[in-house]
Design a protein around this motif. Structure first.
Motif, mmCIF file in Angstrom:
data_model
loop_
_atom_site.group_PDB
_atom_site.id
_atom_site.type_symbol
_atom_site.label_atom_id
_atom_site.label_comp_id
_atom_site.label_asym_id
_atom_site.label_seq_id
_atom_site.Cartn_x
_atom_site.Cartn_y
_atom_site.Cartn_z
ATOM 1 N N ASN A 18 0.865 -1.173 0.000
ATOM 2 C CA ASN A 18 0.000 0.000 0.000
ATOM 3 C C ASN A 18 0.908 1.231 0.000
ATOM 4 N N TRP A 19 1.191 1.737 -1.200
ATOM 5 C CA TRP A 19 2.159 2.821 -1.333
ATOM 6 C C TRP A 19 1.692 4.115 -0.681
ATOM 7 N N LEU A 20 0.390 4.273 -0.503
ATOM 8 C CA LEU A 20 -0.115 5.492 0.126
ATOM 9 C C LEU A 20 0.312 5.599 1.582
ATOM 10 N N LYS A 21 0.656 4.452 2.191
ATOM 11 C CA LYS A 21 1.069 4.464 3.598
ATOM 12 C C LYS A 21 2.587 4.552 3.771
ATOM 13 N N VAL A 22 3.330 4.439 2.671
ATOM 14 C CA VAL A 22 4.788 4.372 2.763
ATOM 15 C C VAL A 22 5.383 5.768 2.959
ATOM 16 N N LYS A 23 6.165 5.920 4.009
ATOM 17 C CA LYS A 23 6.854 7.184 4.295
ATOM 18 C C LYS A 23 8.364 7.068 4.153
ATOM 19 N N ARG A 24 8.879 5.830 4.239
ATOM 20 C CA ARG A 24 10.336 5.641 4.141
ATOM 21 C C ARG A 24 10.625 4.229 3.645
ATOM 22 N N LEU A 25 11.686 4.089 2.822
ATOM 23 C CA LEU A 25 12.147 2.789 2.363
ATOM 24 C C LEU A 25 13.289 2.342 3.260
ATOM 25 N N VAL A 26 13.158 1.155 3.831
ATOM 26 C CA VAL A 26 14.191 0.607 4.710
ATOM 27 C C VAL A 26 14.708 -0.689 4.086
ATOM 28 N N PHE A 27 15.920 -0.650 3.568
ATOM 29 C CA PHE A 27 16.509 -1.809 2.899
ATOM 30 C C PHE A 27 17.320 -2.620 3.898
ATOM 31 N N VAL A 28 17.147 -3.944 3.866
ATOM 32 C CA VAL A 28 17.893 -4.814 4.765
ATOM 33 C C VAL A 28 18.562 -5.932 3.974
ATOM 34 N N ILE A 74 19.640 -3.882 -8.715
ATOM 35 C CA ILE A 74 19.118 -3.067 -7.617
ATOM 36 C C ILE A 74 18.863 -1.640 -8.091
ATOM 37 N N GLN A 75 19.800 -1.091 -8.849
ATOM 38 C CA GLN A 75 19.653 0.286 -9.332
ATOM 39 C C GLN A 75 18.417 0.429 -10.216
ATOM 40 N N ARG A 76 18.222 -0.507 -11.135
ATOM 41 C CA ARG A 76 17.059 -0.438 -12.016
ATOM 42 C C ARG A 76 15.754 -0.584 -11.227
ATOM 43 N N THR A 77 15.773 -1.468 -10.236
ATOM 44 C CA THR A 77 14.557 -1.737 -9.470
ATOM 45 C C THR A 77 14.189 -0.557 -8.593
ATOM 46 N N VAL A 78 15.144 -0.014 -7.873
ATOM 47 C CA VAL A 78 14.853 1.119 -6.989
ATOM 48 C C VAL A 78 14.419 2.331 -7.816
ATOM 49 N N SER A 79 15.067 2.555 -8.940
ATOM 50 C CA SER A 79 14.666 3.666 -9.816
ATOM 51 C C SER A 79 13.245 3.461 -10.325
ATOM 52 N N ALA A 80 12.874 2.201 -10.586
ATOM 53 C CA ALA A 80 11.532 1.906 -11.079
ATOM 54 C C ALA A 80 10.471 2.192 -10.024
ATOM 55 N N ILE A 81 10.832 2.096 -8.738
ATOM 56 C CA ILE A 81 9.879 2.398 -7.671
ATOM 57 C C ILE A 81 9.382 3.836 -7.798
ATOM 58 N N LEU A 82 10.317 4.727 -8.060
ATOM 59 C CA LEU A 82 9.979 6.141 -8.199
ATOM 60 C C LEU A 82 9.038 6.365 -9.356
ATOM 61 N N ILE A 83 9.256 5.627 -10.453
ATOM 62 C CA ILE A 83 8.472 5.825 -11.665
ATOM 63 C C ILE A 83 7.102 5.145 -11.548
ATOM 64 N N SER A 84 7.076 3.918 -11.036
ATOM 65 C CA SER A 84 5.858 3.106 -11.099
ATOM 66 C C SER A 84 4.842 3.434 -10.007
ATOM 67 N N THR A 85 5.299 3.890 -8.833
ATOM 68 C CA THR A 85 4.344 4.104 -7.745
ATOM 69 C C THR A 85 3.497 5.332 -7.963
ATOM 70 N N ARG A 86 4.100 6.364 -8.583
ATOM 71 C CA ARG A 86 3.416 7.647 -8.786
ATOM 72 C C ARG A 86 2.852 8.177 -7.474
ATOM 73 N N VAL A 87 3.538 7.873 -6.374
ATOM 74 C CA VAL A 87 3.128 8.325 -5.048
ATOM 75 C C VAL A 87 4.273 9.122 -4.454
ATOM 76 N N ASN A 88 3.969 10.190 -3.782
ATOM 77 C CA ASN A 88 4.987 11.025 -3.149
ATOM 78 C C ASN A 88 5.403 10.390 -1.833
ATOM 79 N N ILE A 89 6.357 9.463 -1.895
ATOM 80 C CA ILE A 89 6.807 8.751 -0.701
ATOM 81 C C ILE A 89 7.422 9.741 0.278
ATOM 82 N N GLY A 90 7.017 9.613 1.538
ATOM 83 C CA GLY A 90 7.581 10.483 2.571
ATOM 84 C C GLY A 90 6.738 11.714 2.846
ATOM 85 N N ALA A 91 5.700 11.917 2.040
ATOM 86 C CA ALA A 91 4.877 13.121 2.217
ATOM 87 C C ALA A 91 4.043 13.009 3.500
#
Length: 449
Positions: free
Chosen positions: A298-308, A432-449
């Motif tokens: 649920n991208w509307l609830k995402v405020k931060r990406l935490v990679f482990v 990893i670079q392609r995937t993380v960059s795709a998150i920005l493009i595909s979600t169309r959600v302002n993460i962290g807002a």
């Protein structure tokens, strides 16, 4: 296609010029020399030559010294092979240091071997003079740039790398009539230059660039796009039979067989046989629906990406760096790690090739107390999302697998590159670079807002 052999000489030493004048010119064989311009100008001499000179002139004894945090022992009490090994080891340790740190490390070596380093190069390390370069140029020899002072480009910041490219070419244009629009990377291994140079070279007026990675040019450079700035070369072998093999169809056939090797394929795309087996097992389970929950976010609830990941030295810090480069709020942690450790050096170098600087990153051990409401915890493999790591979490978080966030080429398991081939490091971090960059493009959600 016309088959061509090009002979090249790096650095600009006088003994190289003597060889060209005495052998290549009389035989009418074209030769190309890449010059370190500050070296030819008499302002300095190459850092690797200084190390060689100190090692070969040191007294026969065991040298103990500290370079940064590294405790070194250089055994100079044996034969020539031991000195050769000591010189190679010290060069490999210091070559990725910043220029100031490298100079200090060489000063430490000089103090340890109790020899004063000459301000000007000794006779065995004399550079060619511009007058002689002009004479050789009139006889068909061509000269290109090998930077201003031979520092490894992946150790330089962007502005300094650009200056090295620009200023060295300007010196050649000022001194010679027909300088090559070709650059030769200092040292020249895959880890010794970054993706920045592929963009900066054409802007500085270069049409080609050569590396020290072995191989042939497989197609016309006018069709090779960025490959024109990563041209492979072979070192000239000591045995004449090896040279004839390098320039014949035999080496080309060997290269093709190497590419077709199943083990090379596995090493490049899965890291190891174990990595392939794990990827197969996890992928089968994914196809059976086991990890479906790790791609439903649920991208509307995402405020931060935490990679482990396991150690926070390769995969997760790179993902964090890419996310921040994309303007996304992010953090990374290792589930089993020693806090405060620098990233894996190979990962750091490959990251720089991909245009991502994570040299300042230090490992952080995962702690549930540091999680926040709205965190999306992203693992590289299913074990990173197992519940026992997150016992006691009191905030609202979600879990995902990095390789399931892409719309294509899904990878529920991304094997740890630590200790594996550089080709797999490159593949893993590129993914990893392609995937993380795709998150920005595909979600169309302002993460962290």
């Amino acid at each position: 296609m016309i088959n061509t052999v090009a002979f090249t000489f790096d650095d600009g030493y006088q003994d190289q010029a003597d060889l060209i004048r005495e052998v290549f010119v009389p035989m009418g064989v074209p030769a190309n020399m890449f010059l370190i311009t500050d070296f030819v100008d008499g302002k300095t001499w190459p850092w690797d030559a200084k190390i060689n000179w100190l090692i070969w002139n040191a007294p026969r004894k065991l040298i103990k010294m500290t370079v940064g945090k590294a405790e070194l022992k250089l055994d100079l009490d044996g034969d020539e092979q031991q000195r050769r090994h000591a010189s190679r080891m010290f060069r490999n340790i210091v070559k990725y240091l910043k220029p100031g740190e490298m100079r200090r490390a060489i000063d430490v070596l000089a103090a340890a071997v109790e020899i004063s380093l000459p301000a000007v190069p000794p006779a065995c390390h004399q550079p060619i003079a511009w007058d002689e370069a002009r004479t050789l140029e009139s006889q068909g020899v061509r000269f290109g740039s090998h930077s201003v002072n031979h520092y490894v480009f992946s150790s330089l910041d962007y502005d300094e790398a650009v200056r090295q490219l620009r200023d060295s070419r300007q010196r050649l244009l000022a001194e010679l009539k027909y300088p090559l629009a070709t650059f030769c990377y200092p040292v020249g291994g895959n880890e010794d230059y970054t993706g920045r140079e592929l963009l900066a070279l054409p802007e500085a007026g270069y049409r080609l660039a050569v590396t020290m990675s072995p191989g042939t040019v497989q197609k016309p450079l006018c069709q090779a796009k960025q490959e024109q700035y990563t041209i492979n070369r072979y070192s000239l072998p000591e045995v004449i039979e090896d040279f004839f093999q390098q320039i014949s169809w035999i080496e080309r056939i060997k290269d093709e067989f190497r590419k077709l090797s199943p083990m090379n394929y596995i090493a490049a795309f899965y890291g190891s046989k174990s990595g392939l087996a794990q990827a197969f097992r996890v992928t089968v389970n994914y196809r059976l629906g086991k990890y479906k929950k790790y791609k439903q976010v649920n991208w509307l609830k995402v405020k931060r990406l935490v990679f482990v990941c396991k150690g926070n030295v390769c995969r997760s810090p790179f993902a964090e760096s890419v996310a921040k480069q994309c303007g996304l709020p992010a953090a990374s942690y290792g589930l089993v790690t020693n806090p405060g450790t620098a990233v894996n050096p190979i990962a750091s170098r490959i990251a720089l090739q991909l245009g991502v600087d994570m040299t300042e990153h230090r490992t952080k051990k995962f702690n549930v107390e540091e999680l926040e409401d709205g965190d999306l915890i992203i693992g590289m493999e299913p074990s990173h999302c197992e519940s026992h790591w997150y016992a006691g979490v009191r905030v609202d978080v979600q879990f995902a697998l990095l390789g399931l966030l892409k719309s294509v080429n899904k990878k529920p398991y991304l094997h740890d590159p630590y200790g594996l081939s550089e080709s797999y490091y490159y593949y893993c971090l590129s993914y990893i670079q392609r995937t993380v960059s795709a998150i920005l493009i595909s979600t169309r959600v302002n993460i962290g807002a």
